[in-house]
Design a protein around this motif. Structure first.
Motif, PDB file in Angstrom:
ATOM      1  N   ASP A 211      57.427  15.942  10.632  1.00 45.36           N
ATOM      2  CA  ASP A 211      58.669  16.726  10.643  1.00 45.36           C
ATOM      3  C   ASP A 211      58.827  17.470   8.934  1.00 45.36           C
ATOM      4  N   TYR A 212      58.848  16.358   8.201  1.00 38.90           N
ATOM      5  CA  TYR A 212      59.089  16.538   6.619  1.00 38.90           C
ATOM      6  C   TYR A 212      58.233  15.802   5.857  1.00 38.90           C
ATOM      7  N   THR A 213      57.576  16.218   4.925  1.00 37.84           N
ATOM      8  CA  THR A 213      56.770  15.389   4.040  1.00 37.84           C
ATOM      9  C   THR A 213      57.355  15.913   2.625  1.00 37.84           C
ATOM     10  N   LYS A 214      57.299  14.892   1.788  1.00 37.22           N
ATOM     11  CA  LYS A 214      57.736  15.207   0.492  1.00 37.22           C
ATOM     12  C   LYS A 214      56.835  14.147  -0.518  1.00 37.22           C
ATOM     13  N   THR A 215      56.413  14.853  -1.653  1.00 42.56           N
ATOM     14  CA  THR A 215      55.819  14.335  -2.772  1.00 42.56           C
ATOM     15  C   THR A 215      56.607  13.480  -3.765  1.00 42.56           C
ATOM     16  N   GLU A 216      56.247  12.448  -4.373  1.00 48.95           N
ATOM     17  CA  GLU A 216      57.092  11.825  -5.389  1.00 48.95           C
ATOM     18  C   GLU A 216      56.037  11.348  -6.446  1.00 48.95           C
ATOM     19  N   ASP A 217      56.433  10.893  -7.720  1.00 50.42           N
ATOM     20  CA  ASP A 217      55.664  10.417  -8.554  1.00 50.42           C
ATOM     21  C   ASP A 217      55.149  11.574  -9.554  1.00 50.42           C
ATOM     22  N   LEU A 218      55.414  12.970  -9.358  1.00 48.96           N
ATOM     23  CA  LEU A 218      55.169  14.051 -10.155  1.00 48.96           C
ATOM     24  C   LEU A 218      56.144  14.415 -10.934  1.00 48.96           C
ATOM     25  N   PRO A 219      55.924  15.054 -12.142  1.00 52.68           N
ATOM     26  CA  PRO A 219      57.235  15.528 -12.967  1.00 52.68           C
ATOM     27  C   PRO A 219      58.254  16.229 -12.135  1.00 52.68           C
ATOM     28  N   VAL A 220      59.631  16.185 -12.733  1.00 53.64           N
ATOM     29  CA  VAL A 220      60.561  17.102 -12.319  1.00 53.64           C
ATOM     30  C   VAL A 220      60.145  18.543 -12.152  1.00 53.64           C
ATOM     31  N   GLY A 221      60.195  19.414 -10.975  1.00 58.29           N
ATOM     32  CA  GLY A 221      59.995  20.476 -10.834  1.00 58.29           C
ATOM     33  C   GLY A 221      58.304  20.705 -10.483  1.00 58.29           C
ATOM     34  N   MET A 222      57.610  19.717 -10.144  1.00 53.36           N
ATOM     35  CA  MET A 222      56.116  19.649  -9.552  1.00 53.36           C
ATOM     36  C   MET A 222      56.017  19.067  -8.066  1.00 53.36           C
ATOM     37  N   ASN A 223      57.128  18.417  -7.784  1.00 50.35           N
ATOM     38  CA  ASN A 223      56.907  17.907  -6.350  1.00 50.35           C
ATOM     39  C   ASN A 223      56.936  18.785  -5.367  1.00 50.35           C
ATOM     40  N   PHE A 224      56.606  18.484  -3.954  1.00 58.06           N
ATOM     41  CA  PHE A 224      56.343  19.561  -3.022  1.00 58.06           C
ATOM     42  C   PHE A 224      57.251  19.138  -1.723  1.00 58.06           C
ATOM     43  N   GLU A 225      57.783  20.021  -1.047  1.00 57.74           N
ATOM     44  CA  GLU A 225      58.418  19.763   0.382  1.00 57.74           C
ATOM     45  C   GLU A 225      57.560  20.616   1.426  1.00 57.74           C
ATOM     46  N   VAL A 226      57.446  19.946   2.483  1.00 53.32           N
ATOM     47  CA  VAL A 226      56.592  20.650   3.644  1.00 53.32           C
ATOM     48  C   VAL A 226      57.387  20.139   4.771  1.00 53.32           C
ATOM     49  N   VAL A 227      58.045  21.219   5.517  1.00 52.26           N
ATOM     50  CA  VAL A 227      58.661  21.206   6.708  1.00 52.26           C
ATOM     51  C   VAL A 227      58.080  21.570   7.952  1.00 52.26           C
ATOM     52  N   ALA A 228      58.133  20.866   9.078  1.00 52.87           N
ATOM     53  CA  ALA A 228      57.606  21.607  10.223  1.00 52.87           C
ATOM     54  C   ALA A 228      58.563  22.507  10.847  1.00 52.87           C
ATOM     55  N   THR A 229      57.843  23.675  11.233  1.00 53.54           N
ATOM     56  CA  THR A 229      58.833  24.882  11.591  1.00 53.54           C
ATOM     57  C   THR A 229      59.586  24.379  12.915  1.00 53.54           C
ATOM     58  N   SER A 230      59.223  23.594  13.574  1.00 52.05           N
ATOM     59  CA  SER A 230      59.970  23.160  14.829  1.00 52.05           C
ATOM     60  C   SER A 230      61.268  22.270  14.462  1.00 52.05           C
ATOM     61  N   ALA A 231      61.038  21.543  13.257  1.00 60.13           N
ATOM     62  CA  ALA A 231      62.216  20.697  12.944  1.00 60.13           C
ATOM     63  C   ALA A 231      63.261  21.834  12.161  1.00 60.13           C
ATOM     64  N   LEU A 232      62.817  22.747  11.472  1.00 60.75           N
ATOM     65  CA  LEU A 232      63.691  23.886  10.811  1.00 60.75           C
ATOM     66  C   LEU A 232      64.506  24.576  11.904  1.00 60.75           C
ATOM     67  N   LEU A 233      63.966  25.009  12.939  1.00 58.63           N
ATOM     68  CA  LEU A 233      64.364  25.644  14.154  1.00 58.63           C
ATOM     69  C   LEU A 233      65.394  24.722  15.057  1.00 58.63           C
ATOM     70  N   ASP A 234      65.074  23.499  15.068  1.00 59.70           N
ATOM     71  CA  ASP A 234      65.832  22.422  15.673  1.00 59.70           C
ATOM     72  C   ASP A 234      67.307  22.461  15.268  1.00 59.70           C
ATOM     73  N   LEU A 235      67.362  22.886  13.687  1.00 53.95           N
ATOM     74  CA  LEU A 235      68.778  22.709  13.014  1.00 53.95           C
ATOM     75  C   LEU A 235      69.649  23.600  13.681  1.00 53.95           C
ATOM     76  N   GLN A 236      69.342  24.657  14.349  1.00 53.79           N
ATOM     77  CA  GLN A 236      70.209  25.715  15.074  1.00 53.79           C
ATOM     78  C   GLN A 236      71.064  25.176  16.106  1.00 53.79           C
ATOM     79  N   LYS A 237      70.882  24.085  16.618  1.00 52.11           N
ATOM     80  CA  LYS A 237      71.902  23.539  17.552  1.00 52.11           C
ATOM     81  C   LYS A 237      72.665  22.592  17.148  1.00 52.11           C
ATOM     82  N   TYR A 238      72.701  22.381  15.801  1.00 54.52           N
ATOM     83  CA  TYR A 238      73.790  21.517  15.018  1.00 54.52           C
ATOM     84  C   TYR A 238      74.657  22.246  14.514  1.00 54.52           C
ATOM     85  N   LYS A 239      75.999  21.761  14.430  1.00 47.15           N
ATOM     86  CA  LYS A 239      77.091  22.092  13.567  1.00 47.15           C
ATOM     87  C   LYS A 239      76.822  21.476  11.980  1.00 47.15           C
ATOM     88  N   LEU A 240      76.521  22.239  11.168  1.00 45.36           N
ATOM     89  CA  LEU A 240      75.995  21.864   9.658  1.00 45.36           C
ATOM     90  C   LEU A 240      77.163  21.909   8.983  1.00 45.36           C
TER      91      LEU A 240
END
Length: 281
Positions: A131-160
């Motif tokens: 659902d979510y993947t993030k890199t580490e050990d790269l310089p600040v500003g070079m890491n990546f975040e990848v999010v499954a669309t299904s996980a993003l859309l799932d957030l619509q059902k919560y009071k955030l």
């Protein structure tokens, strides 16, 4: 969905013209004296990413971003405008434009992008069904975040919370029902402490110097830009080493530890000691 099947991937660049420390930074020319805006470095690098189907700029409806929208029109870049503070809603709206299997979250003030590493992390995300993947050990500003669309859309059902809405992946990172992976890029761990995001004038100066290497060598890309400079001119990275990096803390204890470290590093040792004692009480 396995990586061998057909996947649709959107690269979403979070961007706005407002900046407390360096207003309008994303359209500043870089290197200094060139005619290429900071944002163009980000987009040009991402165009080389063969797995992506779409690139979006996600900005707000604030008037100062009209200039950014004009840039997108002139450069034929898809642009979505949404709420200023609810950044998450912009990503959810783009996710609904798909269908996309996943979305890569990027920011417009991080111009040094390693496409080979991005490909590795996206493939790992898809192959592992995260659902979510993030890199580490790269310089600040070079890491990546990848999010499954299904996980993003799932957030619509919560009071955030307001923090969840402002910081796109916070709710997913803090809740156990999502499958998450931290993916270390161990090959470049020796560069982890470097700061390669642009918030301050000194950040701009450093990255301007780094990108000037590409003028004479257009084959120099991504982490190679950093490694070459680090091997030849390691002292240059001292220029922004003291800049404070904003981040989202998981809890009060983590925030207090970071505050104490900041105070100690800037020789506020007595204040740091008082803070430590109060925390232990």
């Amino acid at each position: 969905m396995a990586a061998g099947q057909q996947n649709k991937i959107a690269l979403v660049i979070q961007a706005r013209m407002r900046s407390t420390r360096l207003p309008g930074k994303i359209l500043l020319p870089i290197p200094l004296g060139s005619g290429k805006p900071l944002l163009s470095w980000v987009i040009d690098e991402l165009k080389a990413f063969s797995l992506a189907n779409d690139i979006f700029i996600a900005t707000s409806t604030n008037l100062e971003n009209d200039l950014l929208v004009s840039y997108c029109i002139d450069n034929k870049i898809q642009c979505y405008r949404g709420e200023e503070d609810n950044v998450l809603s912009r990503f959810i709206s783009i996710a609904n434009m798909g269908p996309y299997n996943c979305i890569v979250r990027l920011t417009a003030d991080n111009p040094i992008i390693d496409i080979d590493i991005l490909e590795r992390v996206v493939m790992r995300h898809l192959n592992n069904g995260n659902d979510y993947t993030k890199t580490e050990d790269l310089p600040v500003g070079m890491n990546f975040e990848v999010v499954a669309t299904s996980a993003l859309l799932d957030l619509q059902k919560y009071k955030l919370s307001l923090d969840d809405e402002e910081h796109v992946t916070m709710f997913i990172r803090n809740n156990e029902q999502y499958k998450k992976e931290i993916y270390p890029i161990a090959d470049y761990k020796h560069l982890k402490g470097l700061r390669l995001t642009i918030d301050y004038a000194s950040d701009y100066t450093l990255i301007s110097s780094l990108l000037s290497q590409c003028i004479n060598d257009d084959k120099l890309k991504g982490i190679q830009i950093v490694e070459r400079a680090f091997n030849k001119y390691p002292w240059i990275f001292e220029s922004n080493g003291g800049n404070f990096q904003k981040k989202q803390y998981l809890d009060l204890d983590e925030e207090l530890r970071e505050a104490r470290a900041f105070l100690e590093n800037h020789d506020f040792k007595r204040v740091a000691k008082i803070l430590k004692v109060k925390n232990e009480d």
